[in-house]
Each structure stands twice: as structure tokens, then as C-alpha cells.
Design a protein around this motif. Structure first.
Motif, PDB file in Angstrom:
ATOM      1  N   ALA A 115      39.430  34.644  31.388  1.00 19.90           N
ATOM      2  CA  ALA A 115      39.225  34.739  29.944  1.00 19.90           C
ATOM      3  C   ALA A 115      38.230  35.848  29.610  1.00 19.90           C
ATOM      4  O   ALA A 115      38.406  36.598  28.638  1.00 19.90           O
ATOM      5  N   THR A 116      37.183  35.971  30.422  1.00 17.83           N
ATOM      6  CA  THR A 116      36.156  36.981  30.162  1.00 17.83           C
ATOM      7  C   THR A 116      36.699  38.394  30.329  1.00 17.83           C
ATOM      8  O   THR A 116      36.504  39.264  29.469  1.00 17.83           O
ATOM      9  N   VAL A 117      37.391  38.644  31.430  1.00 19.09           N
ATOM     10  CA  VAL A 117      37.918  39.989  31.704  1.00 19.09           C
ATOM     11  C   VAL A 117      38.832  40.453  30.581  1.00 19.09           C
ATOM     12  O   VAL A 117      38.665  41.552  30.027  1.00 19.09           O
ATOM     13  N   PHE A 118      39.783  39.613  30.202  1.00 19.09           N
ATOM     14  CA  PHE A 118      40.774  40.059  29.238  1.00 19.09           C
ATOM     15  C   PHE A 118      40.262  40.008  27.805  1.00 19.09           C
ATOM     16  O   PHE A 118      40.639  40.834  26.973  1.00 19.09           O
ATOM     17  N   THR A 133      27.677  32.006  28.940  1.00 19.76           N
ATOM     18  CA  THR A 133      26.943  32.306  30.172  1.00 19.76           C
ATOM     19  C   THR A 133      25.798  33.262  29.892  1.00 19.76           C
ATOM     20  O   THR A 133      24.679  33.083  30.407  1.00 19.76           O
ATOM     21  N   PHE A 134      26.050  34.256  29.050  1.00 25.93           N
ATOM     22  CA  PHE A 134      24.998  35.232  28.751  1.00 25.93           C
ATOM     23  C   PHE A 134      23.875  34.598  27.939  1.00 25.93           C
ATOM     24  O   PHE A 134      22.685  34.804  28.225  1.00 25.93           O
ATOM     25  N   ALA A 149      29.056  41.552  29.736  1.00 32.13           N
ATOM     26  CA  ALA A 149      30.226  40.993  30.432  1.00 32.13           C
ATOM     27  C   ALA A 149      30.173  41.267  31.928  1.00 32.13           C
ATOM     28  O   ALA A 149      30.540  40.407  32.730  1.00 32.13           O
ATOM     29  N   THR A 150      29.724  42.470  32.315  1.00 30.41           N
ATOM     30  CA  THR A 150      29.641  42.755  33.754  1.00 30.41           C
ATOM     31  C   THR A 150      28.630  41.832  34.421  1.00 30.41           C
ATOM     32  O   THR A 150      28.833  41.388  35.549  1.00 30.41           O
ATOM     33  N   GLY A 164      32.995  46.238  35.836  1.00 34.21           N
ATOM     34  CA  GLY A 164      32.959  47.230  34.766  1.00 34.21           C
ATOM     35  C   GLY A 164      34.161  48.154  34.819  1.00 34.21           C
ATOM     36  O   GLY A 164      34.771  48.466  33.789  1.00 34.21           O
ATOM     37  N   VAL A 165      34.511  48.591  36.033  1.00 32.55           N
ATOM     38  CA  VAL A 165      35.680  49.457  36.212  1.00 32.55           C
ATOM     39  C   VAL A 165      36.959  48.713  35.839  1.00 32.55           C
ATOM     40  O   VAL A 165      37.855  49.265  35.172  1.00 32.55           O
ATOM     41  N   ILE A 166      37.065  47.442  36.254  1.00 30.21           N
ATOM     42  CA  ILE A 166      38.248  46.629  35.932  1.00 30.21           C
ATOM     43  C   ILE A 166      38.413  46.505  34.423  1.00 30.21           C
ATOM     44  O   ILE A 166      39.512  46.679  33.871  1.00 30.21           O
ATOM     45  N   GLN A 167      37.312  46.200  33.730  1.00 26.43           N
ATOM     46  CA  GLN A 167      37.377  46.032  32.270  1.00 26.43           C
ATOM     47  C   GLN A 167      37.829  47.315  31.572  1.00 26.43           C
ATOM     48  O   GLN A 167      38.735  47.295  30.736  1.00 26.43           O
ATOM     49  N   SER A 168      37.193  48.413  31.926  1.00 24.73           N
ATOM     50  CA  SER A 168      37.527  49.681  31.269  1.00 24.73           C
ATOM     51  C   SER A 168      38.939  50.132  31.618  1.00 24.73           C
ATOM     52  O   SER A 168      39.660  50.669  30.769  1.00 24.73           O
TER      53      SER A 168
END
Length: 510
Positions: free
Chosen positions: A196-199, A332-333, A425-426, A449-453
Motif C-alpha cells: 500500500a505504501t509503495v503504490f 508509521t511515520f 516513505a523511504t 526510493g528508486v522503486i517509488q520514483s
């Protein structure tokens, strides 16, 4: 990478597969590409379980309010001697930047204007439509979403800092399921959280890139091409990677404080350069009607009115699912930066401050937009229809003095919100995939971070951001069930702790 859990590998594989799936055109997979499948599933869920989202979101709000006045309010999120790590201003800035930064800037003018022209009930473009538009904007960004965030954040902070449990969502359920949650079921729960967070964040990064490019296009006349948006993503990625590598006490802390300064500056500029009296009258009136009508709005489904029901599905239920899908990340944050606060202090702060600020924000930007179209016939909505939702804010600002300066501040604000959201998020993804470590390794954070971007860029290229957003919302259904279990687990743990505390006091009095 050291200390990563099985959740890291499973989540990484799932994330890559979904991005690849999003790249496959419909000509290769007729009716089977990501957009088609996720839209079909989401439509079914919203149609069949809309009532469940309404009940659940309202239940989380009732639970949060109960905690403020309950006998558990004095329990500290930490050991007895722990003090808050951050001042109130920094704490509010950090939770707000992670929570809804980009969204408020993106929708601040656009959502009230949309409701004004297409209200949930009644006739459009009237006095009542304007009041209703603002009331529902308050509703969608007010107590309910922040109660959802407060519930998961409180649970994580309580179990991590007071019970010394791992800082992962599955650990919260241990009072209900015992050691069983440490196996495959716990891995499943934590994988859903990461998914859920990644997308959810990747979609917001895509929308952030669209609005930054839209603002630069509006102000300087740049063409809104994919290459231009890709360059924006690359630049911001480098910036938030640098910020992420510096840790919470430097990068995110300083940027969050900068966000608040920029946001308040922009809001005050428009408040005093725009229709000040109209804005403040609308804020005062609407906040009162929002509080007054909160119970009826919370459970409104209109089963006998198909048009109104479609509006509720497209806005309210969609928003509740979206906030729940974002809850693991934001929760979480917020938990990480809330050590040392009491439950009463924590819930009151998380509920009230962002809700009041958000209501004032919508009054300033949405009120200015409605004022322009209602009284001055500026046709802001027509501009939005022609140029896209991202142009709403800049179309409003150009009608007031210092419009160019305010537009530049807005672009800078979107950029800093972009950085803090991705940065936060990272950290959260690193924490959730390293067994709850409060200091995940930089290489783990950089990987996410790379995955998200990459996900944001690839799906922006394919026009698949909505499919990705829909996929994240689908995750909200199982996570809603997880959140209900979290409430039960919290209550069970609070009851046991209060019993122990009372026993110690009784023993000390003998």
C-alpha cells in the motif's frame, strides 16, 4: 543488505511485477492489463462494500474521541521518563508534511470548485451549492482521515515505545493472536503494509510531478511533455535521496518546518490579497455546519437516489479507501516522531490541528475559486476542464495581486512536499522491511526510493497512475479489517496495563 526481513524480498518482487504489468499495453492483454483489472476489482469493492468503509472510518473516529476522554488518556507512548523528541511546531509540521501535503495543494482550489459545479445534492452553482461544496471538502480532509491515521500511529507508537515490540504493524496484533502472528500471517500483514505504501506514494509522486510541470507551464509557458515531467522526477529524486540519507533529525525535520513556513505564507498571501471577508465568513459558517452535520454525513448512502449514491461512491467512499490505504505509511511515520507524548495529547493533536488547518486552507483556496466564478464570472472551472485539475490553483492565483510570486511559492511548496513525502516513505518502507528498525540502513531506504520514483515515472509514461492508485485502494479492504483488529488489540492491551497500574498503586498504598 543487512537486517532486511522476508517482507523486503516479497514486497520488492510484487512491486516490480506490478510496474511491469502496468507497462503491458491493452493490445497485448485485452481486458487483462493493470488498468482494466484493478478498475473492475475496485468498482466491485466500492459497490458492495461502500457501507463497510463508511462504518469503519466513522468507528475509527469514535474510537479516537473515546481515547481522549477515557481513563487511558494519561498512558505515555514510551517509558515513564521519556519526553517528546520534537517541539509541538516541529511535530505538527512533520506529521502534516507526511500526511496530506501534496494533496492539499493539488485539491485546495479544485475540489470545492468541483463540488460547486457537481454537488452531492441540490442545484449546482447556487449559494447552497457553495456551502455544501466547502462542507464536504472539510469532511473529506478533516476528522475522519486523521482519526484513521491516529489509530494506526497510536498503536505503532504504543507497542514500539512502551512495550518494546518491533515497529511493524504485525507486532500490534500479538495480544490477540500470540506468537502465531510472528509467522506467515505476520509476513502477509507487513507485506500488505509495504504494498500500500509503495503504490500510494508512487501515485502521489506522479501527481506531484504533473502539478509542478503544470505550474511551470502556466507561469513560464513550458510544454507539459513526459520528458519534462521525467526531468522533474529525477531532480526531486536526487533531492529526497540526499534528504533521506541525513536522517529524521536533519532532512525531514528541516524540510517539514520549511513546508509549514511556505504553506502559511502562501495561505496568508491569498487570504489578505483575496476576498478576506468572504473567506473568513465562509470558514466560520462552514466549520459550524460541518460539525453540526458530521453524524449524518458520516453514514450517508442515499440508497433511493442513484445519482447521489454515485457521487458518494466517487468521492466519499473513494477518499475513505484512499486514506486507509495511506494509513500504514502515514501512521508509521507519525508514530516514529511521537515518542514521549501521552495518548490524550497525541490523539488531540493529531485530530484537531491538521483538521482546523486543512479547513482554513480549503476556505482560502476553495473559497477564492468559488468567489471568482460565482461573483466575478472568471470561469476558473472552464480553465480546469481545458488544462487539467493541476491548473486550478494557478488559475486562481493569477487573478490576484502578486499572483506570479504566489505561483512560484506554490511550485516551491509542492516541490518540498514532494521531497518530504517521498523522504518519509523511504524511511517507513525501510523500517517495515527491517523488522521495525528505527534506523534503517541508507541502502535500504535508497532502494525503496528508486522503486517509488521508477514506478511513478513508468506509470506516468503509460498514463497508468490511476491504475496504480486504484491498486492501492484495493488494498484498503483487507487493511480495514486489520485496523479493526488493531483497535481490539489496543483495547485489550490498555485494559491489561491499567489493571497492572491500579494493582501497583494499591500495593503502594498498603
Amino acid at each position: 543488505m543487512k537486517r532486511v526481513s522476508n517482507v523486503f524480498y516479497i514486497s520488492a518482487i510484487v512491486a516490480v511485477l506490478f510496474v511491469v504489468w502496468g507497462l503491458i499495453p491493452e493490445s497485448i492483454l485485452p481486458n487483462g492489463n493493470l488498468d482494466d483489472v484493478t478498475t473492475l476489482i475496485q468498482g466491485y469493492i466500492v459497490d458492495k462494500f461502500g457501507w463497510f468503509y463508511l462504518f469503519s472510518a466513522t468507528g475509527f473516529l469514535i474510537f479516537a474521541i473515546y481515547l481522549i476522554f477515557s481513563k487511558y488518556g494519561q498512558i505515555k507512548l514510551g517509558r515513564p521518563g521519556d519526553e517528546p523528541e520534537y517541539s509541538y511546531i516541529t511535530w505538527f509540521a512533520m506529521l502534516f508534511s507526511a500526511g496530506m501535503g501534496i494533496g492539499l495543494v493539488f485539491w485546495g482550489a479544485a475540489e470545492p470548485l468541483s463540488h460547486f459545479y457537481s454537488p452531492p445534492y441540490g442545484e449546482a452553482e447556487t449559494n447552497e451549492a457553495a456551502k455544501t461544496a466547502m462542507q464536504y471538502s472539510f469532511f473529506h480532509w478533516g476528522f475522519h482521515p486523521w482519526a484513521i491515521y491516529a489509530t494506526i500511529a497510536l498503536a505503532l507508537a504504543y507497542f514500539k515505545f512502551r512495550k518494546q515490540s518491533p515497529g511493524v504493524v504485525s507486532a500490534i496484533l500479538e495480544p490477540l493472536f500470540g506468537d502465531k502472528i510472528k509467522g506467515r500471517w505476520g509476513t502477509l500483514v507487513d507485506t500488505i503494509v509495504v504494498f500500500a505504501t509503495v503504490f500510494g506514494v508512487a501515485t502521489s509522486l506522479g501527481f506531484g510531478a504533473i502539478q509542478i510541470s503544470g505550474g511551470l507551464s502556466f507561469v513560464f509557458g513550458f510544454d507539459q511533455t513526459f520528458l519534462f515531467q521525467l526531468i522533474i522526477i529525477l531532480i526531486v529524486t536526487v533531492l529526497y535521496m540526499i534528504s533521506a540519507s541525513t536522517g529524521l533529525n536533519k532532512g525531514i525535520k528541516y524540510l517539514s518546518n520549511a513546508n509549514i513556513v511556505l504553506a502559511i505564507s502562501l495561505m496568508l498571501f491569498l487570504l489578505f490579497l483575496g476576498p478576506t471577508k468572504f473567506i473568513m465568513n465562509m470558514f466560520t459558517t462552514t466549520f459550524g455546519t460541518y460539525i453540526q452535520n458530521l453524524p449524518s454525513m458520516s453514514l450517508r448512502m442515499t440508497p433511493f437516489d442513484t445519482d447521489n449514491l454515485d457521487w458518494i461512491k466517487g468521492w466519499t467512499i473513494f477518499y475513505w479507501a484512499w486514506w486507509i490505504s495511506w494509513a500504514p505509511f502515514v501512521g508509521t511515520f507519525i508514530a516514529r516522531v511521537s515518542r514521549g507524548r501521552t495518548i490524550r495529547e497525541f490523539v488531540t493533536g493529531v485530530l484537531l490541528v491538521p483538521t482546523i488547518f486543512g479547513a482554513l486552507w480549503f476556505s482560502v483556496f476553495g473559497g477564492s475559486a468559488i468567489n471568482l466564478d460565482f461573483f466575478e464570472k472568471a470561469n476558473i472551472m472552464e480553465h480546469v476542464n481545458n488544462s487539467g485539475t493541476e491548473a486550478a490553483l494557478f488559475a486562481v492565483l493569477e487573478h490576484y495581486p502578486l499572483g506570479m510570486i504566489m505561483s512560484l511559492i506554490a511550485i516551491l511548496l509542492i516541490s518540498t512536499f514532494f521531497i518530504t513525502s517521498a523522504d518519509s516513505a523511504t524511511f517507513v518502507l525501510g523500517m517495515q522491511t527491517t523488522n521495525g528498525s528505527l534506523y534503517p540502513a541508507n541502502q535500504v531506504k535508497l532502494f525503496w526510493g528508486v522503486i517509488q520514483s521508477s514506478a511513478a515515472a513508468v506509470l506516468l509514461w503509460q498514463g497508468g497512475l490511476e491504475a496504480l492508485q486504484t491498486a492501492a485502494i484495493i488494498v484498503a479492504l483487507p487493511f480495514t479489517i486489520i485496523m479493526i483488529l488493531i483497535v481490539l488489540s489496543l483495547l485489550k492491551s490498555f485494559k491489561a496495563e491499567k489493571k497492572e497500574m491500579d494493582a501497583r498503586v494499591k500495593k503502594g498504598n498498603r
